[in-house]
Enzyme design. Structure first.
Site, mmCIF file in Angstrom:
data_model
loop_
_atom_site.group_PDB
_atom_site.id
_atom_site.type_symbol
_atom_site.label_atom_id
_atom_site.label_comp_id
_atom_site.label_asym_id
_atom_site.label_seq_id
_atom_site.Cartn_x
_atom_site.Cartn_y
_atom_site.Cartn_z
ATOM 1 N N CYS A 106 22.380 4.145 -17.396
ATOM 2 C CA CYS A 106 22.758 3.019 -16.568
ATOM 3 C C CYS A 106 24.029 2.396 -17.131
ATOM 4 C CB CYS A 106 21.644 1.992 -16.531
ATOM 5 S SG CYS A 106 22.162 0.625 -15.513
ATOM 6 N N GLY A 107 25.125 2.624 -16.458
ATOM 7 C CA GLY A 107 26.408 2.115 -16.940
ATOM 8 C C GLY A 107 26.492 0.598 -16.888
ATOM 9 N N HIS A 108 25.961 -0.003 -15.827
ATOM 10 C CA HIS A 108 26.077 -1.468 -15.755
ATOM 11 C C HIS A 108 25.265 -2.098 -16.879
ATOM 12 C CE1 HIS A 108 22.115 -2.197 -13.691
ATOM 13 N NE2 HIS A 108 22.341 -3.451 -14.047
ATOM 14 N N ASP A 268 22.631 -0.498 -5.401
ATOM 15 C CA ASP A 268 23.400 -1.083 -6.493
ATOM 16 C C ASP A 268 24.411 -2.076 -5.933
ATOM 17 O OD1 ASP A 268 24.677 -1.592 -8.893
ATOM 18 O OD2 ASP A 268 24.672 0.499 -9.501
ATOM 19 N N GLY A 273 28.027 2.383 -12.969
ATOM 20 C CA GLY A 273 28.711 2.988 -14.126
ATOM 21 C C GLY A 273 28.465 4.480 -14.261
ATOM 22 N N SER A 274 27.207 4.893 -14.125
ATOM 23 C CA SER A 274 26.907 6.335 -14.262
ATOM 24 C C SER A 274 27.407 7.083 -13.027
ATOM 25 C CB SER A 274 25.410 6.557 -14.455
ATOM 26 O OG SER A 274 24.672 5.918 -13.428
HETATM 27 O O1 HY3 Z 1 25.638 1.285 -13.340
HETATM 28 C C1 HY3 Z 1 24.749 2.160 -13.307
HETATM 29 O O2 HY3 Z 1 24.911 3.265 -13.809
HETATM 30 C C2 HY3 Z 1 23.424 1.821 -12.691
HETATM 31 N N1 HY3 Z 1 23.359 0.666 -11.834
HETATM 32 C C3 HY3 Z 1 22.100 0.777 -11.103
HETATM 33 C C4 HY3 Z 1 21.929 2.271 -10.935
HETATM 34 C C5 HY3 Z 1 22.566 2.895 -12.155
HETATM 35 O O3 HY3 Z 1 21.576 3.171 -13.101
#
Ligand code: HY3
Length: 353
Positions: A106-108, A268, A273-274
């Site tokens: 999870c990038g965020h 999202d 991020g991912s």
């Molecule tokens: O930023 C992300 O990677 C995530 N945000 C919610 C779904 C992903 O895991």
């Protein structure tokens, strides 16, 4: 601020009961929530982070639904459970939770946890940046947290695990949408990618409801029609979601927009991020983006942005891959103490769409 205790609170109840007291820190990244469990979660057993992820799912899933679902959370809530790292270079480790289970990246959350780690003194602040190595289920991700001379943390950039285009132009038969060709790419989690215009949608202007419905159908179709593989572990080989894009994969200075629909039709709020990592790996492999070319990625819904670029070529097993840098900002928005009463029959929470 005190250091987190979510993985050394041996006295935390292992079942939902009146003794449960869970402290959380609430953050968001580009609008996407992150509920970080500070303390009170049951100890998660396992020699590796993937074992701990399995253990959480098999033994303590009611704690996930208790914190992610209503009345304490909501359909689109997201969480991070801190666990003891097993990678020697990691300063911290986290499992990621959502409305349906546990993701692998999870990038965020990494952007938010980078600030959290410095602000909680898990890692010492350092000007201009402090490095925080965060072990995620997909591997160790390096976060670089801006720190100013007054001790304020700010923007965070992270370096991904090796990311790669898994399959290009794969035909899937999607309920109600017919035969579509999608790309599947990995950025710590696997995503299917489709230009939204191919199904008559616009990620900037179509209703979120329509985008989510289409994304979920594509995910279902890919899950049943295409077998995924990851060289490191079968635990990583599943489709996490579908990312609809504005189709602007060729490099320009203009922002490109996308919307990620993941888990059980969860949407999202940030550019993902991912997902940005996976999308950049895809663009690089197709020759649409060069090493070091920085792009701005925008959430079609909230218009919040991350930036990203390829910083190195790499390998994932035998597969050609890249390391991607993603940069964004997270903010604190509160803290909570969650409790439970024995006569509350909404014990493990519920979901409303
Ligand atoms: O930023 C992300 O990677 C995530 N945000 C919610 C779904 C992903 O895991």
């Amino acid at each position: 601020m005190a250091a987190p205790t979510s993985y050394d609170s041996a006295s935390s109840p292992s079942r939902l009961s009146a003794d449960v007291v869970i402290h959380t820190t609430e953050m968001h990244t580009g609008g996407e929530p992150l509920r970080i469990i500070d303390s009170g979660y049951p100890t998660l057993v396992g020699d590796t982070i993937l074992e701990k992820r399995r253990y959480a799912r098999q033994n303590h899933d009611q704690f996930r639904t208790f914190l992610m679902h209503e009345p304490r959370g909501h359909y689109d809530m997201y969480g991070a459970i801190l666990v003891e790292p097993d990678a020697p270079e990691a300063h911290m480790a986290a499992l990621f939770t959502h409305n349906e289970g546990y993701s692998t990246m999870c990038g965020h959350a990494v952007i938010a946890l980078g600030r959290y780690a410095v602000d909680r003194e898990i890692v010492k602040p350092s000007i201009p940046e402090a490095q925080v190595n965060i072990q995620c289920p997909c591997g160790v991700v390096r976060a670089y947290v801006s720190c100013d001379k007054n001790g304020k943390t700010g923007a965070v950039r992270f370096h991904s695990v090796p990311a790669f285009l898994f399959a290009e132009d794969m035909e899937v038969d999607v309920e109600g949408l017919g035969k579509l060709r999608v790309d599947i790419s990995y950025g710590g989690a696997f995503y299917a990618f489709l230009d939204a215009a191919k199904i008559g949608l616009d990620v900037r202007t179509s209703s979120t409801r329509d985008i989510v419905a289409a994304g979920a159908k594509i995910t279902d179709a890919v899950k049943t029609q295409i077998k995924l593989h990851h060289p490191d572990s079968d635990d990583l080989a599943f489709l996490y979601g579908t990312i609809l894009t504005d189709g602007n994969d060729q490099f320009t200075d203009e922002p490109t927009a996308n919307v990620c629909v993941f888990a059980d039709s969860q949407v999202d709020r940030c550019p993902t991020g991912s997902g940005v990592t996976a999308r950049i790996a895809l663009q690089y492999k197709k020759g649409l983006l060069q090493l070091g070319q920085r792009r701005v990625f925008q959430s079609g819904i909230t218009k919040s942005t991350f930036t990203g670029k390829v910083i190195a070529e790499a390998k994932a097993g035998e597969v050609d891959a890249v390391v991607v840098e993603v940069c964004g900002r997270a903010h604190y928005c509160g803290s909570n103490v969650f409790t439970f009463e024995e006569d509350d029959n909404m014990k493990t929470g519920f979901l409303l769409r």
